[in-house]
Scaffold this active site. Sequence first.
Site, mmCIF file in Angstrom:
data_model
loop_
_atom_site.group_PDB
_atom_site.id
_atom_site.type_symbol
_atom_site.label_atom_id
_atom_site.label_comp_id
_atom_site.label_asym_id
_atom_site.label_seq_id
_atom_site.Cartn_x
_atom_site.Cartn_y
_atom_site.Cartn_z
ATOM 1 N N ARG A 1 -57.439 -71.051 41.217
ATOM 2 C CA ARG A 1 -58.167 -70.126 42.089
ATOM 3 C C ARG A 1 -58.577 -70.781 43.399
ATOM 4 N NH1 ARG A 1 -60.943 -66.033 38.600
ATOM 5 N NH2 ARG A 1 -62.626 -65.981 40.084
ATOM 6 N N CYS B 1 -64.574 -69.543 43.385
ATOM 7 C CA CYS B 1 -65.343 -70.189 42.320
ATOM 8 C C CYS B 1 -64.937 -69.695 40.931
ATOM 9 C CB CYS B 1 -66.818 -69.887 42.477
ATOM 10 S SG CYS B 1 -67.456 -70.258 44.108
ATOM 11 N N ASN C 1 -71.067 -67.275 40.746
ATOM 12 C CA ASN C 1 -69.984 -66.878 41.649
ATOM 13 C C ASN C 1 -70.504 -65.749 42.513
ATOM 14 O OD1 ASN C 1 -68.288 -68.602 40.398
ATOM 15 N ND2 ASN C 1 -66.921 -67.037 39.540
ATOM 16 N N LYS D 1 -45.727 -66.698 53.246
ATOM 17 C CA LYS D 1 -45.430 -67.696 52.202
ATOM 18 C C LYS D 1 -45.265 -69.072 52.838
ATOM 19 C CE LYS D 1 -46.399 -66.127 49.393
ATOM 20 N NZ LYS D 1 -46.919 -64.796 49.312
ATOM 21 N N GLU E 1 -44.156 -61.101 54.979
ATOM 22 C CA GLU E 1 -44.449 -61.766 53.711
ATOM 23 C C GLU E 1 -43.766 -63.141 53.669
ATOM 24 O OE1 GLU E 1 -46.523 -61.553 51.488
ATOM 25 O OE2 GLU E 1 -45.698 -62.600 49.777
ATOM 26 N N TRP F 1 -66.116 -73.146 45.415
ATOM 27 C CA TRP F 1 -65.410 -73.003 46.684
ATOM 28 C C TRP F 1 -66.495 -72.749 47.707
ATOM 29 C CZ3 TRP F 1 -63.906 -69.116 50.342
ATOM 30 C CH2 TRP F 1 -62.744 -69.417 51.064
#
Length: 610
Positions: free
Chosen positions: A27, A2, A100, A487, A483, A75
């Site tokens: 975000r 949020c 939030n 991704k 990693e 969110w």
Amino acid sequence: MCGIVGAVSERDVQGILLEGLRRLEYRGYDSAGMAVINGQHLVQRAREVGKVAALADAIEANPLAGHLGIAHTRWATHGEPSQVNAHPHMSGERLAIVHNGIIENYQELRDELRAEGFEFTSQTDTEVVAHLIEKYFREQGKLYEAVKAAIQRLRGAYALAVVHADEPDHLVVCREGSPLVVGVGIGENFIASDQLALLPVTDRFMFLEEGDIADIRKDNIRIHDRSGQPVERTITRFEHGADSADKGEYRHFMLKEIYEQPKVIKATMEGRITDSRVLEQALGTDAANLLDNVRHVQIIACGTSYHAGMVARYWIEELAGVPCSVEVASEFRYRKHVIQPDTLFLCISQSGETADTLAALRQAKQAGFRAALAICNVPGSSLVRESDLVIMTQAGPEIGVASTKAFTTQLTALLIFTLGLARHNGLSEEKEAGIVAAIHQLPKQVSDVLALDADIEEMSKAFMDKNHSLFLGRGSQFPVAMEGALKLKEISYIHAEAYPAGELKHGPLALVDSEMPVVTVAPNNDLVEKLKSNLEEVRARGGELFVFADKAADVKPEEGIHVMQLPSVHEITAPIVYTVPLQLLSYHVAVLKGTDVDQPRNLAKSVTVE
Ligand code: G6P
């Protein structure tokens, strides 16, 4: 996660709020809304499911004009993404709030308020806070006092911004467990959950501390701390240019951020190393003292930052000879742990606001760890403020949800820290000088890898129609493989698993066939021959290999084995360099698949709730 924006100004605030929301889009969110107090002292509200653009369209059709307003990207946590659950929430027609965080005791408060006659229109925990403040407002007649009284009743984490049509000249805001920053203007002031939201209107910020409550007027800001004492919070200037939040010539923030890596890795090492040595004081004035008797390092982090911690474990044990444990924060915080004496607690976080990481840090402080060190990218974040020693990465704002430059700068900072620690544990000057020289080469080596972009883009075509993939690495390249897999899954939605190559025979080999591309990172090190045998095992089962290898590793391209040669790098710095082609590979696969690269579905940049 949020996002909050608020403004009180001489001018109409609608445009400021909308632009703020757009800047918070990275975000991750599923609905957006805004409430403004208009010239007739009435609250006008608009809320839409989906993107900020949908809210902008709704507002264009029915403008919200006024000098005071709050806005939010939500969110979903309590209740599905829907218009009724979107913020701002209201109590009656006159109070509006954005929030939030998570209110843990919302159910009992909801029952209490319902019994008192308040009607609920959403499934959210936030609406409870709206009614609670309204209840105290009716009793006390002042918004500031009402917010103060209400927050005494809340358990959980929150950043709140509240407006009331009876008091149309100010906002009341507070924070406990979720970030909130005040943007200081001239004849106008702002608030937001992230300073990036406010860069078009100011570059001067005050970070509220835990427990702070503030009264924000256009020409005055008044803050009280948890104990009710008036306090001043220092004003800091935002150091990176406003355009760091713009894509510039790049199609996506992620690509821009991948390309910024030579520059930000350099910025992260600057002032911290000479030609041959680490400058210990640059790690903090008390660094020498804190590093002197460290007998164990406990690393805590989430997501990509956790992978940085896993690489660091190889360095810390090899170079400093100090035992190192690494754990994801959400596991660490909920189990009993044995604290070894003189343990340094090291938190790694891009945002410095990840809820689990902060909770783990707070627990660790209570449990009596020797000291807390933070590796973080956001000045003024909760993690930075609550740690004893801080090494800031200099990545600048990272907007793409999939972390790239934050990771490689975290690794750079972690390696410098490791050398500092290692010096207290007998690392020779000669060895330190060799590794420092390798660190100096990083910006050039990363640039050389970026020059392979077109070839990597070509390679990415082989992944486009695949549903699964396997990433292999050995030693400190295993976390690099993890990693790389993270991704790919984050942005292309292709299932990607990472394995230490030596584990192939213990399970994943059963999955290998021509539909399962296998990606491998193979710098030239002691393990390369063993790795090559693992690649044979894959090839023998019909698996197609994509190998990023040092020339000296001598991996030969042949039918089913695609090899991309990378510059020769020092074994210690290799994880930083070998991360970059995997970032580019994922990026291009995602672009080919047409996914939302910068804001992948269901994910958030900053996970400020549990
Ligand atoms: C989210 C982000 C990741 C990030 C992780 C930890 O999952 O999408 O990119 O690695 O949080 O965040 P932090 O800010 O603590 O590094």
